[in-house]
Design a protein around this motif. Structure first.
Motif, PDB file in Angstrom:
ATOM      1  N   TYR A  83      -4.585  -9.689  10.445  1.00 43.60           N
ATOM      2  CA  TYR A  83      -5.525  -8.710  10.985  1.00 43.60           C
ATOM      3  C   TYR A  83      -6.779  -9.473  11.372  1.00 43.60           C
ATOM      4  N   TYR A  84      -7.140  -9.406  12.655  1.00 46.50           N
ATOM      5  CA  TYR A  84      -8.255 -10.199  13.161  1.00 46.50           C
ATOM      6  C   TYR A  84      -9.133  -9.363  14.071  1.00 46.50           C
ATOM      7  N   LYS A  85     -10.369  -9.142  13.669  1.00 46.77           N
ATOM      8  CA  LYS A  85     -11.375  -8.427  14.464  1.00 46.77           C
ATOM      9  C   LYS A  85     -10.864  -7.093  15.015  1.00 46.77           C
ATOM     10  N   GLY A  86     -10.241  -6.307  14.153  1.00 45.34           N
ATOM     11  CA  GLY A  86      -9.785  -4.981  14.564  1.00 45.34           C
ATOM     12  C   GLY A  86      -8.417  -4.950  15.200  1.00 45.34           C
ATOM     13  N   TRP A  87      -7.764  -6.079  15.328  1.00 46.57           N
ATOM     14  CA  TRP A  87      -6.439  -6.159  15.944  1.00 46.57           C
ATOM     15  C   TRP A  87      -5.422  -6.639  14.922  1.00 46.57           C
ATOM     16  N   LEU A  88      -4.260  -6.024  14.933  1.00 49.09           N
ATOM     17  CA  LEU A  88      -3.147  -6.489  14.129  1.00 49.09           C
ATOM     18  C   LEU A  88      -2.341  -7.438  15.012  1.00 49.09           C
ATOM     19  N   VAL A  89      -2.219  -8.686  14.595  1.00 49.53           N
ATOM     20  CA  VAL A  89      -1.514  -9.704  15.362  1.00 49.53           C
ATOM     21  C   VAL A  89      -0.189  -9.963  14.665  1.00 49.53           C
ATOM     22  N   ILE A  90       0.908  -9.692  15.372  1.00 42.85           N
ATOM     23  CA  ILE A  90       2.239  -9.838  14.802  1.00 42.85           C
ATOM     24  C   ILE A  90       2.961 -10.956  15.542  1.00 42.85           C
TER      25      ILE A  90
ATOM     26  N   GLN B 256      -3.682  -2.310  18.384  1.00 45.04           N
ATOM     27  CA  GLN B 256      -4.866  -1.634  17.846  1.00 45.04           C
ATOM     28  C   GLN B 256      -4.675  -0.139  18.034  1.00 45.04           C
ATOM     29  N   LEU B 257      -4.822   0.617  16.958  1.00 36.91           N
ATOM     30  CA  LEU B 257      -4.698   2.074  17.010  1.00 36.91           C
ATOM     31  C   LEU B 257      -6.054   2.699  16.751  1.00 36.91           C
ATOM     32  N   LYS B 258      -6.350   3.756  17.495  1.00 32.67           N
ATOM     33  CA  LYS B 258      -7.607   4.496  17.297  1.00 32.67           C
ATOM     34  C   LYS B 258      -7.296   5.971  17.162  1.00 32.67           C
ATOM     35  N   ASN B 259      -8.091   6.654  16.368  1.00 35.21           N
ATOM     36  CA  ASN B 259      -7.898   8.092  16.226  1.00 35.21           C
ATOM     37  C   ASN B 259      -8.598   8.827  17.365  1.00 35.21           C
ATOM     38  N   ASP B 260      -8.578  10.149  17.331  1.00 29.44           N
ATOM     39  CA  ASP B 260      -9.166  10.938  18.416  1.00 29.44           C
ATOM     40  C   ASP B 260     -10.688  10.819  18.494  1.00 29.44           C
ATOM     41  N   LYS B 261     -11.323  10.276  17.470  1.00 29.03           N
ATOM     42  CA  LYS B 261     -12.769  10.064  17.491  1.00 29.03           C
ATOM     43  C   LYS B 261     -13.135   8.637  17.876  1.00 29.03           C
ATOM     44  N   GLY B 262     -12.121   7.822  18.185  1.00 31.89           N
ATOM     45  CA  GLY B 262     -12.367   6.459  18.622  1.00 31.89           C
ATOM     46  C   GLY B 262     -12.487   5.437  17.505  1.00 31.89           C
TER      47      GLY B 262
ATOM     48  N   ASN C 268     -11.149   2.863  14.652  1.00 35.77           N
ATOM     49  CA  ASN C 268     -10.000   1.986  14.486  1.00 35.77           C
ATOM     50  C   ASN C 268      -9.277   2.338  13.181  1.00 35.77           C
ATOM     51  N   ILE C 269      -7.997   2.717  13.286  1.00 38.78           N
ATOM     52  CA  ILE C 269      -7.200   3.096  12.126  1.00 38.78           C
ATOM     53  C   ILE C 269      -6.022   2.149  11.912  1.00 38.78           C
ATOM     54  N   THR C 270      -6.036   1.018  12.581  1.00 35.71           N
ATOM     55  CA  THR C 270      -4.912   0.094  12.564  1.00 35.71           C
ATOM     56  C   THR C 270      -4.581  -0.394  11.160  1.00 35.71           C
ATOM     57  N   LEU C 271      -5.549  -0.923  10.462  1.00 40.05           N
ATOM     58  CA  LEU C 271      -5.302  -1.538   9.168  1.00 40.05           C
ATOM     59  C   LEU C 271      -4.781  -0.530   8.148  1.00 40.05           C
ATOM     60  N   ASN C 272      -5.405   0.641   8.079  1.00 40.20           N
ATOM     61  CA  ASN C 272      -4.948   1.652   7.118  1.00 40.20           C
ATOM     62  C   ASN C 272      -3.539   2.127   7.425  1.00 40.20           C
ATOM     63  N   GLN C 273      -3.216   2.319   8.700  1.00 41.12           N
ATOM     64  CA  GLN C 273      -1.885   2.756   9.069  1.00 41.12           C
ATOM     65  C   GLN C 273      -0.843   1.691   8.748  1.00 41.12           C
ATOM     66  N   PHE C 274      -1.181   0.430   8.995  1.00 46.25           N
ATOM     67  CA  PHE C 274      -0.238  -0.650   8.706  1.00 46.25           C
ATOM     68  C   PHE C 274      -0.015  -0.774   7.199  1.00 46.25           C
ATOM     69  N   LYS C 275      -1.087  -0.742   6.421  1.00 45.47           N
ATOM     70  CA  LYS C 275      -0.947  -0.843   4.966  1.00 45.47           C
ATOM     71  C   LYS C 275      -0.124   0.317   4.409  1.00 45.47           C
ATOM     72  N   SER C 276      -0.314   1.495   4.962  1.00 45.22           N
ATOM     73  CA  SER C 276       0.463   2.654   4.539  1.00 45.22           C
ATOM     74  C   SER C 276       1.947   2.448   4.851  1.00 45.22           C
TER      75      SER C 276
END
Length: 76
Positions: free
Chosen positions: A12-19, A31-37, A39-47
């Motif tokens: 995870y680097y500067k808001g981006w998940l690098v695979i 990079q995933l964002k919710n409807d409010k803009g 960044n939800i990437t890290l939480n979604q990946f950890k889940s």
């Protein structure tokens, strides 16, 4: 945050998940964002890792990367 398996290396680097897919030797940035803009990437990946494991979470996020590729930005 860094994960590594036989199939994937994930960072995870500067808001981006690098695979990094070790089979194809290709990298994808997601990079995933919710409807409010926010960044939800890290939480979604950890889940996803918690419920399904690293390999399955990586496969899902690679599909998301392919789905949203036109609107994403490259990260190097």
């Amino acid at each position: 945050m860094y994960y590594t398996t036989e199939n994937f290396e994930v960072d995870y680097y500067k808001g981006w998940l690098v695979i990094h897919d070790t089979a194809t030797k290709q990298n994808e940035c997601v990079q995933l964002k919710n409807d409010k803009g926010r960044n939800i990437t890290l939480n979604q990946f950890k889940s996803g890792v918690k419920t399904h494991g690293v390999d399955r979470a990586c496969r899902v996020f690679l599909k998301l990367a392919a789905t949203y590729k036109p609107s994403s930005h490259y990260c190097y």
